[in-house]
Motif scaffolding. Structure first.
Motif, PDB file in Angstrom:
ATOM      1  N   GLY A 271       0.857  -1.159   0.035  1.00 37.58           N
ATOM      2  CA  GLY A 271       0.113   0.012   0.059  1.00 37.58           C
ATOM      3  C   GLY A 271       0.870   1.343   0.000  1.00 37.58           C
ATOM      4  N   ALA A 272       0.142   2.460   0.483  1.00 30.60           N
ATOM      5  CA  ALA A 272       1.218   3.763   0.454  1.00 30.60           C
ATOM      6  C   ALA A 272       1.689   3.744   1.621  1.00 30.60           C
ATOM      7  N   ILE A 273       2.843   3.221   1.745  1.00 30.70           N
ATOM      8  CA  ILE A 273       3.954   3.185   2.884  1.00 30.70           C
ATOM      9  C   ILE A 273       5.038   4.118   3.210  1.00 30.70           C
ATOM     10  N   GLY A 274       5.159   4.958   2.085  1.00 31.37           N
ATOM     11  CA  GLY A 274       6.179   5.784   1.981  1.00 31.37           C
ATOM     12  C   GLY A 274       6.633   6.661   2.972  1.00 31.37           C
ATOM     13  N   ARG A 275       5.786   7.215   3.560  1.00 34.32           N
ATOM     14  CA  ARG A 275       5.940   8.154   4.610  1.00 34.32           C
ATOM     15  C   ARG A 275       6.174   7.407   5.869  1.00 34.32           C
ATOM     16  N   LYS A 276       5.842   6.068   6.021  1.00 32.95           N
ATOM     17  CA  LYS A 276       6.222   5.431   7.162  1.00 32.95           C
ATOM     18  C   LYS A 276       7.649   4.991   7.076  1.00 32.95           C
ATOM     19  N   LEU A 277       7.943   4.683   5.793  1.00 37.21           N
ATOM     20  CA  LEU A 277       9.187   4.163   5.717  1.00 37.21           C
ATOM     21  C   LEU A 277      10.447   5.206   5.618  1.00 37.21           C
ATOM     22  N   ASP A 278       9.895   6.445   5.447  1.00 41.59           N
ATOM     23  CA  ASP A 278      10.686   7.451   5.671  1.00 41.59           C
ATOM     24  C   ASP A 278      10.855   7.911   7.024  1.00 41.59           C
ATOM     25  N   PHE A 279       9.942   7.591   7.803  1.00 43.06           N
ATOM     26  CA  PHE A 279      10.148   7.842   9.222  1.00 43.06           C
ATOM     27  C   PHE A 279      11.007   6.958  10.101  1.00 43.06           C
ATOM     28  N   LEU A 280      10.957   5.728   9.404  1.00 39.85           N
ATOM     29  CA  LEU A 280      11.801   4.595   9.883  1.00 39.85           C
ATOM     30  C   LEU A 280      13.127   4.760   9.606  1.00 39.85           C
ATOM     31  N   MET A 281      13.569   5.322   8.378  1.00 34.15           N
ATOM     32  CA  MET A 281      14.908   5.589   7.851  1.00 34.15           C
ATOM     33  C   MET A 281      15.756   6.760   8.817  1.00 34.15           C
ATOM     34  N   GLN A 282      14.707   7.599   9.325  1.00 39.17           N
ATOM     35  CA  GLN A 282      15.367   8.554  10.312  1.00 39.17           C
ATOM     36  C   GLN A 282      15.696   7.748  11.674  1.00 39.17           C
TER      37      GLN A 282
ATOM     38  N   LEU B 253      27.059   0.795   8.227  1.00 40.62           N
ATOM     39  CA  LEU B 253      25.633   0.954   8.710  1.00 40.62           C
ATOM     40  C   LEU B 253      25.069   2.167   8.090  1.00 40.62           C
ATOM     41  N   LYS B 254      25.673   3.253   8.466  1.00 40.75           N
ATOM     42  CA  LYS B 254      25.156   4.638   8.002  1.00 40.75           C
ATOM     43  C   LYS B 254      25.036   4.514   6.256  1.00 40.75           C
ATOM     44  N   ALA B 255      26.118   4.087   5.676  1.00 39.11           N
ATOM     45  CA  ALA B 255      26.047   4.028   4.173  1.00 39.11           C
ATOM     46  C   ALA B 255      24.849   3.150   3.750  1.00 39.11           C
ATOM     47  N   VAL B 256      24.764   1.989   4.225  1.00 40.65           N
ATOM     48  CA  VAL B 256      23.357   1.121   3.871  1.00 40.65           C
ATOM     49  C   VAL B 256      22.229   1.950   4.024  1.00 40.65           C
ATOM     50  N   ILE B 257      22.101   2.528   5.240  1.00 44.37           N
ATOM     51  CA  ILE B 257      20.812   3.295   5.598  1.00 44.37           C
ATOM     52  C   ILE B 257      20.573   4.382   4.804  1.00 44.37           C
ATOM     53  N   ASP B 258      21.527   5.292   4.244  1.00 42.73           N
ATOM     54  CA  ASP B 258      21.374   6.084   3.434  1.00 42.73           C
ATOM     55  C   ASP B 258      21.084   5.767   1.957  1.00 42.73           C
ATOM     56  N   GLN B 259      21.629   4.605   1.613  1.00 48.39           N
ATOM     57  CA  GLN B 259      21.112   3.966   0.299  1.00 48.39           C
ATOM     58  C   GLN B 259      19.650   3.576   0.584  1.00 48.39           C
ATOM     59  N   MET B 260      19.321   2.942   1.460  1.00 44.71           N
ATOM     60  CA  MET B 260      17.819   2.671   1.676  1.00 44.71           C
ATOM     61  C   MET B 260      16.875   4.069   1.844  1.00 44.71           C
ATOM     62  N   ARG B 261      17.204   5.100   2.303  1.00 46.35           N
ATOM     63  CA  ARG B 261      16.644   6.030   2.358  1.00 46.35           C
ATOM     64  C   ARG B 261      16.438   6.759   0.800  1.00 46.35           C
ATOM     65  N   GLU B 262      17.337   6.588  -0.056  1.00 43.57           N
ATOM     66  CA  GLU B 262      17.003   7.240  -1.508  1.00 43.57           C
ATOM     67  C   GLU B 262      16.108   6.292  -2.134  1.00 43.57           C
ATOM     68  N   GLN B 263      16.116   5.003  -1.846  1.00 45.83           N
ATOM     69  CA  GLN B 263      14.874   4.229  -2.308  1.00 45.83           C
ATOM     70  C   GLN B 263      13.788   4.290  -2.142  1.00 45.83           C
ATOM     71  N   VAL B 264      13.778   4.829  -0.556  1.00 47.59           N
ATOM     72  CA  VAL B 264      12.401   4.744   0.079  1.00 47.59           C
ATOM     73  C   VAL B 264      11.656   6.171  -0.342  1.00 47.59           C
ATOM     74  N   GLN B 265      12.457   7.314  -0.862  1.00 46.38           N
ATOM     75  CA  GLN B 265      11.952   8.396  -1.599  1.00 46.38           C
ATOM     76  C   GLN B 265      11.192   8.328  -2.810  1.00 46.38           C
ATOM     77  N   ASN B 266      11.412   7.029  -3.376  1.00 40.14           N
ATOM     78  CA  ASN B 266      10.669   6.728  -4.703  1.00 40.14           C
ATOM     79  C   ASN B 266       9.090   6.062  -4.510  1.00 40.14           C
ATOM     80  N   ILE B 267       9.157   5.587  -3.028  1.00 39.64           N
ATOM     81  CA  ILE B 267       7.882   4.802  -2.635  1.00 39.64           C
ATOM     82  C   ILE B 267       6.555   5.346  -2.519  1.00 39.64           C
ATOM     83  N   GLU B 268       5.473   5.286  -3.101  1.00 36.79           N
ATOM     84  CA  GLU B 268       4.203   6.130  -2.914  1.00 36.79           C
ATOM     85  C   GLU B 268       3.974   5.785  -1.395  1.00 36.79           C
TER      86      GLU B 268
END
Length: 298
Positions: free
Chosen positions: A247-258, A283-298
């Protein structure tokens, strides 16, 4: 439910009667749903319908829709002679010829082509088509176009899910390495503390046992990363649950990245060990890569 990317594109072309058209719809990342539609305004009610369909089908994204319509004939128009204008022109020409003759000036004779070329002599009347069948066809086709558009967003979302799951697995591996590094660090810290304490004892007549115990407790608290590692586990679990839920989980994932980033920063600040620091930085590098991907999720 599947997850969707906010990046997608779809296009279509078709024709009905004397009209041909082409659609283009594309979207990019956005915090909310921003719809920008370019639709001919003579198609009554069409833009409102398209906007409603997009609102029902999409949750986030900067969406641009462009509809171009052209006629495939001359519009069914015909030329008519404006006799009133022609009469006025002939009357004016007659007066001009009379004046010219009185002045001894010879004028070249005018032809029918000259008269018809004058403004207002010929009128072009274009037949006005009923747009209702065209609007109905466009509405029906738009359903297919939106379905294709959503399908592309879902395909992109499926690929994003795979990438994120791999990155979560990498975080779990790094967390396990951090646990092992903590055990090795504990031995190192105890050795360093005993060596430093021995130096103090050698240069001091009396050692306050309570003060030593207090310092040991402070060092233990400052160096303890158990909570950070436990929270990393919790964040990984929460992220996997969201990916499975869809579903539309982009905002929740963005919060988890923080939250992920906060734990990695704290781990680095408490490391006091080169190996643990290296793990924290990765860890920080992997998390930053995840954050970039999460920005694309609805």
């Amino acid at each position: 439910m599947t997850i969707r990317s906010m990046t997608a594109f779809a296009a279509a072309q078709n024709a009905l009667g004397s009209h041909a058209w082409s659609w283009e719809i594309r979207s990019v990342n956005a915090k909310g749903l921003d719809l920008r539609l370019r639709v001919p305004d003579w198609l009554d009610g069409l833009e409102q319908h398209l906007r409603s369909q997009l609102n029902k089908s999409l949750a986030r994204g900067n969406v641009s829709l462009n509809l171009r319509i052209t006629r495939t004939d001359d519009g069914g128009g015909q030329l008519t002679l404006n006799e009133d204008v022609l009469s006025s022109i002939l009357s004016a020409m007659s007066r001009a010829e009379r004046k010219a003759n009185e002045s001894g000036v010879a004028l070249a004779p005018s032809t029918a082509v000259d008269l018809l070329a004058m403004r207002g002599v010929l009128d072009y009347e274009q037949t006005q088509d009923d747009p209702t069948p065209l609007v109905a066809a466009l509405k029906k086709e738009f359903e297919t176009l939106v379905a294709q558009f959503v399908q592309m967003r879902e395909a992109e979302g499926k690929a994003l899910k795979t990438v994120l799951q791999d990155q979560l697995s990498r975080i779990e591996v790094l967390k396990a390495q951090a646990v092992e590094s903590v055990d090795a660090r504990r031995v190192q810290m105890e050795t360093n503390f005993k060596n430093n304490l021995a130096k103090i004892v050698d240069n001091t007549d009396q050692v306050d046992a309570d003060r030593v115990a207090q310092e040991l407790a402070i060092l233990a608290v400052k160096a303890d990363i158990t909570e950070e590692l436990d929270r990393l586990d919790a964040h990984v679990s929460a992220t996997r649950d969201l990916l499975d839920k869809g579903g539309a989980i982009g905002r929740k994932l963005d919060f988890l990245m923080q939250e992920f980033n906060r734990e990695a920063n704290t781990l680095c600040s408490k490391a006091q060990n080169s190996d643990l620091t290296a793990i924290g930085l990765e860890l920080k590098a992997v998390i930053d890569q995840m954050r970039e991907q999460v920005q694309n999720i609805e």
